[in-house]
Enzyme design. Structure first.
Site, PDB file in Angstrom:
ATOM      1  N   HIS A 146       0.814  -1.224   0.000  1.00 23.38           N
ATOM      2  CA  HIS A 146       0.000   0.000   0.000  1.00 23.38           C
ATOM      3  C   HIS A 146       0.844   1.270   0.000  1.00 23.38           C
ATOM      4  O   HIS A 146       0.671   2.146  -0.839  1.00 23.38           O
ATOM      5  CB  HIS A 146      -0.963  -0.010   1.178  1.00 23.38           C
ATOM      6  CG  HIS A 146      -1.902  -1.156   1.121  1.00 23.38           C
ATOM      7  ND1 HIS A 146      -2.628  -1.447  -0.006  1.00 23.38           N
ATOM      8  CD2 HIS A 146      -2.202  -2.123   2.013  1.00 23.38           C
ATOM      9  CE1 HIS A 146      -3.349  -2.525   0.197  1.00 23.38           C
ATOM     10  NE2 HIS A 146      -3.102  -2.962   1.413  1.00 23.38           N
ATOM     11  N   CYS A 160      -6.958  -6.452   4.057  1.00 21.43           N
ATOM     12  CA  CYS A 160      -8.214  -6.220   4.768  1.00 21.43           C
ATOM     13  C   CYS A 160      -9.331  -7.103   4.210  1.00 21.43           C
ATOM     14  O   CYS A 160     -10.331  -7.341   4.876  1.00 21.43           O
ATOM     15  CB  CYS A 160      -8.604  -4.753   4.726  1.00 21.43           C
ATOM     16  SG  CYS A 160      -8.455  -4.049   3.106  1.00 21.43           S
TER      17      CYS A 160
HETATM   18  C1  LIG Z   1      -5.456  -9.876   7.603  1.00 18.59           C
HETATM   19  C2  LIG Z   1      -5.238  -8.385   7.646  1.00 18.59           C
HETATM   20  C3  LIG Z   1      -6.325  -7.525   7.649  1.00 18.59           C
HETATM   21  C4  LIG Z   1      -6.138  -6.161   7.670  1.00 18.59           C
HETATM   22  N1  LIG Z   1      -7.225  -5.319   7.671  1.00 18.59           N
HETATM   23  C5  LIG Z   1      -7.049  -3.979   7.651  1.00 18.59           C
HETATM   24  C6  LIG Z   1      -8.165  -3.095   7.587  1.00 18.59           C
HETATM   25  O1  LIG Z   1      -9.322  -3.529   7.546  1.00 18.59           O
HETATM   26  N2  LIG Z   1      -7.923  -1.768   7.571  1.00 18.59           N
HETATM   27  C7  LIG Z   1      -6.649  -1.253   7.598  1.00 18.59           C
HETATM   28  O2  LIG Z   1      -6.493  -0.018   7.561  1.00 18.59           O
HETATM   29  N3  LIG Z   1      -5.581  -2.061   7.662  1.00 18.59           N
HETATM   30  C8  LIG Z   1      -5.748  -3.405   7.680  1.00 18.59           C
HETATM   31  N4  LIG Z   1      -4.649  -4.230   7.741  1.00 18.59           N
HETATM   32  C9  LIG Z   1      -3.302  -3.654   7.825  1.00 18.59           C
HETATM   33  C10 LIG Z   1      -2.760  -3.345   6.450  1.00 18.59           C
HETATM   34  O3  LIG Z   1      -2.823  -4.462   5.621  1.00 18.59           O
HETATM   35  C11 LIG Z   1      -1.331  -2.857   6.561  1.00 18.59           C
HETATM   36  O4  LIG Z   1      -1.308  -1.750   7.389  1.00 18.59           O
HETATM   37  C12 LIG Z   1      -0.785  -2.509   5.194  1.00 18.59           C
HETATM   38  O5  LIG Z   1      -0.633  -3.668   4.428  1.00 18.59           O
HETATM   39  C13 LIG Z   1       0.550  -1.793   5.286  1.00 18.59           C
HETATM   40  O6  LIG Z   1       0.996  -1.533   4.010  1.00 18.59           O
HETATM   41  P1  LIG Z   1       2.531  -1.307   3.734  1.00 18.59           P
HETATM   42  O7  LIG Z   1       2.661  -1.076   2.273  1.00 18.59           O
HETATM   43  O8  LIG Z   1       3.097  -0.294   4.648  1.00 18.59           O
HETATM   44  O9  LIG Z   1       3.253  -2.664   4.173  1.00 18.59           O
HETATM   45  P2  LIG Z   1       3.055  -4.184   3.763  1.00 18.59           P
HETATM   46  O10 LIG Z   1       1.667  -4.462   3.399  1.00 18.59           O
HETATM   47  O11 LIG Z   1       3.670  -4.967   4.864  1.00 18.59           O
HETATM   48  O12 LIG Z   1       3.941  -4.334   2.449  1.00 18.59           O
HETATM   49  C14 LIG Z   1       5.340  -4.269   2.454  1.00 18.59           C
HETATM   50  C15 LIG Z   1       5.862  -4.807   1.143  1.00 18.59           C
HETATM   51  O13 LIG Z   1       7.271  -4.729   1.160  1.00 18.59           O
HETATM   52  C16 LIG Z   1       7.829  -5.909   0.596  1.00 18.59           C
HETATM   53  N5  LIG Z   1       9.178  -6.084   1.147  1.00 18.59           N
HETATM   54  C17 LIG Z   1       9.528  -6.092   2.469  1.00 18.59           C
HETATM   55  N6  LIG Z   1      10.860  -6.244   2.601  1.00 18.59           N
HETATM   56  C18 LIG Z   1      11.372  -6.328   1.353  1.00 18.59           C
HETATM   57  C19 LIG Z   1      12.687  -6.486   0.849  1.00 18.59           C
HETATM   58  N7  LIG Z   1      13.749  -6.568   1.646  1.00 18.59           N
HETATM   59  N8  LIG Z   1      12.846  -6.554  -0.491  1.00 18.59           N
HETATM   60  C20 LIG Z   1      11.781  -6.448  -1.329  1.00 18.59           C
HETATM   61  N9  LIG Z   1      10.505  -6.282  -0.904  1.00 18.59           N
HETATM   62  C21 LIG Z   1      10.308  -6.219   0.427  1.00 18.59           C
HETATM   63  C22 LIG Z   1       6.855  -6.998   1.022  1.00 18.59           C
HETATM   64  O14 LIG Z   1       6.947  -8.129   0.181  1.00 18.59           O
HETATM   65  C23 LIG Z   1       5.509  -6.283   0.921  1.00 18.59           C
HETATM   66  O15 LIG Z   1       4.929  -6.412  -0.356  1.00 18.59           O
HETATM   67  C24 LIG Z   1      -4.820  -5.633   7.716  1.00 18.59           C
HETATM   68  C25 LIG Z   1      -3.721  -6.498   7.715  1.00 18.59           C
HETATM   69  C26 LIG Z   1      -3.922  -7.863   7.679  1.00 18.59           C
HETATM   70  C27 LIG Z   1      -2.726  -8.773   7.660  1.00 18.59           C
END
Ligand SMILES: Cc1cc2nc3c(=O)[nH]c(=O)nc-3n(C[C@H](O)[C@H](O)[C@H](O)COP(=O)(O)OP(=O)(O)OC[C@H]3O[C@@H](n4cnc5c(N)ncnc54)[C@H](O)[C@@H]3O)c2cc1C
Length: 443
Positions: free
Chosen positions: A10, A42
């Site tokens: 995200h 989510c």
């Molecule tokens: C089951 C579930 C339900 C959820 N429901 C909700 C909800 O209803 N509402 C809400 O607001 N939030 C919800 N969340 C939380 C939300 O999904 C997270 O806050 C969100 O995914 C964060 O996004 P992000 O991009 O910061 O990190 P992440 O989603 O953790 O993505 C990080 C990305 O970085 C990549 N990555 C990491 N390290 C490396 C590396 N060294 N090299 C290459 N790639 C790498 C990973 O593969 C991943 O694709 C939920 C989470 C889960 C697990």
């Protein structure tokens, strides 16, 4: 300008889309471990529960779509090292094993979080699973086909949503949590009691105040969960005990909280001039206390990712912080909260006073009217609103978004009584329950 982005769910996807539009001349390269971008976790419980049938709906972007914006997508590439002095990164192509080296002018760290896996004996047994990404969702669906007894460890919102999904699928479900009640980070007991009662009435076993000590299996497959209080038979276990930021790559190189969450300024810049960060790998500014907090939510991630793009060339728009606003729909109950609860306030040593309103969501002369319970917490000295919670069978959860604005803008509980809200019998009462909360706190 060469921009390297690590991680594209995200926060990463939001940063990349916006940067590609704002700076068409920039050379943007994305490194992503997975073979997909933008998976909506989510929707995971809805997908597992069969409410969402087409998994494509759980993605709002794709590597191809980002590529079309002129971005170089290095999918299935794992970044293994960042040299912040030389401004270089080292990655491995997970398909070919080939090493890839790159240099950056600006680095965007959007590596997110990973589920906490405590060092419990037997945690590596087959069918002890995690619930975070698309592949894991598919594994859960596959394994659940052959499982009758499902144990969910962790009663946060993800655990609770999965419990509902498995119970609806006809499984025998146990929910284990070390705390004395579920959802204790989001709602106070008078709210969580209602959800727990509903769970028990549906035959779900709540193993509260229980800590998992060991998983036992037969032929490598989990069969039992042993806790400090007893044993629960299980042929599928989902671990949902929280998340930790994925920030080892920058350990000791930028400022972090104790749990490893990266500290950013109002423009999403880390303590390293050339590194920006957003999403679950970061701490957020938590308005109710004014301090840093770790609140991993997709909402924070997309906002912070967008702000990285707006600010990476020059400081433009400041982050307004967060109240940790979240909502949940479990069976027939709709609930939401923002800011501090009495429980979280006492854990943070913040003194709050609270008012609770119970009323029907619209006038009793309407054919149906559901009970609403709303609690608002405030600072007894400044009278600033610090938190609010709501629960009802009617969907009144948007009232919590209103309360989020009230917290963010520093409104007092006394002002809340007289805010201008509309009245229409289909929707609410002449005195909206939010106004009522403010009025009932009058000194
Ligand atoms: C089951 C579930 C339900 C959820 N429901 C909700 C909800 O209803 N509402 C809400 O607001 N939030 C919800 N969340 C939380 C939300 O999904 C997270 O806050 C969100 O995914 C964060 O996004 P992000 O991009 O910061 O990190 P992440 O989603 O953790 O993505 C990080 C990305 O970085 C990549 N990555 C990491 N390290 C490396 C590396 N060294 N090299 C290459 N790639 C790498 C990973 O593969 C991943 O694709 C939920 C989470 C889960 C697990």
């Amino acid at each position: 300008m060469k921009i390297a982005v690590i991680g594209s769910t995200h926060a990463g996807t939001a940063a990349v889309k916006n940067m590609a539009e704002l700076y068409p001349e920039a050379e943007i390269t994305v490194y992503e471990r997975n073979d997909n971008v933008s998976f909506l976790s989510c929707g995971l419980a809805l997908y597992v529960g069969g409410v969402v049938n087409d998994p494509q709906g759980l993605f709002y972007s794709s590597p191809e779509a980002l590529q079309e914006l002129g971005v170089t997508m290095k999918m299935q590439h794992d970044v293994e090292n960042i040299d912040t002095e030389e401004q270089t990164i080292e990655a491995t192509n997970l398909v070919t094993g080939e090493k890839v080296y790159d240099a950056y002018d600006k680095l965007v760290m959007t590596t997110g979080s990973w589920p906490v896996t405590p060092p419990i004996e037997g945690i590596d047994l087959e069918n002890v699973l995690l619930a975070k990404n698309y592949n894991q969702a598919n594994t859960i669906i596959e394994r659940a086909k052959h499982a009758e007894k499902v144990t969910v460890v962790g009663g946060g919102y993800i655990g609770v949503e999965l419990v509902e999904a498995f119970e609806k699928a006809g499984k025998e479900v146990t929910l284990i949590d070390g705390a004395d009640r579920i959802l204790n980070k989001y709602l106070d007991p008078e709210f969580t009691d209602m959800v727990e009662e509903d769970f028990r009435n549906r035959g779900i076993t709540l193993a509260l105040n229980e800590t998992v000590k060991r998983f036992e299996g037969i032929d490598g497959q989990v069969k039992r969960v042993l806790t400090n209080e007893g044993t629960h038979d299980a042929d599928l276990v989902i671990m949902c005990v929280g998340f930790r930021p994925n920030t080892d790559l920058l350990k000791g190189k930028v400022d972090m909280l104790e749990n490893g969450a990266i500290k950013v300024d109002a423009y999403m810049k880390t303590s390293d001039e050339n590194i920006y960060a957003a999403g679950d790998c970061c701490a957020v500014k938590y308005n109710p206390t004014g301090g840093h907090a770790y609140i991993p939510l997709a909402t924070n991630a997309v906002r912070m990712g967008t702000l990285v793009a707006r600010n990476i060339v020059r400081p433009t728009i400041q982050y307004v912080g967060t109240q940790g606003t979240s909502g949940l729909h479990i069976y027939d109950l709709n609930m939401a909260s923002t800011g501090l609860t009495e429980t979280s306030a006492s854990m943070m040593d913040v003194h709050v006073k609270s008012v609770t309103i119970e009323d029907t969501h619209r006038p009793a002369f309407m054919p149906t009217a559901e009970q609403v319970k709303m609690k608002v917490s405030y600072d007894p000295d400044s009278r600033r609103i610090l938190g609010a919670q709501v629960i009802s069978q009617a969907d009144v959860t948007q009232s919590i978004n209103t309360m989020s604005v009230c917290i963010q803008t520093g409104m007092t509980i006394d002002e809340l009584g007289f805010v201008d809200f509309f009245f229409q019998p289909h929707f609410n009462q002449p005195w909206n329950f939010i106004n009522q909360a403010g009025l009932s706190a009058a000194q």
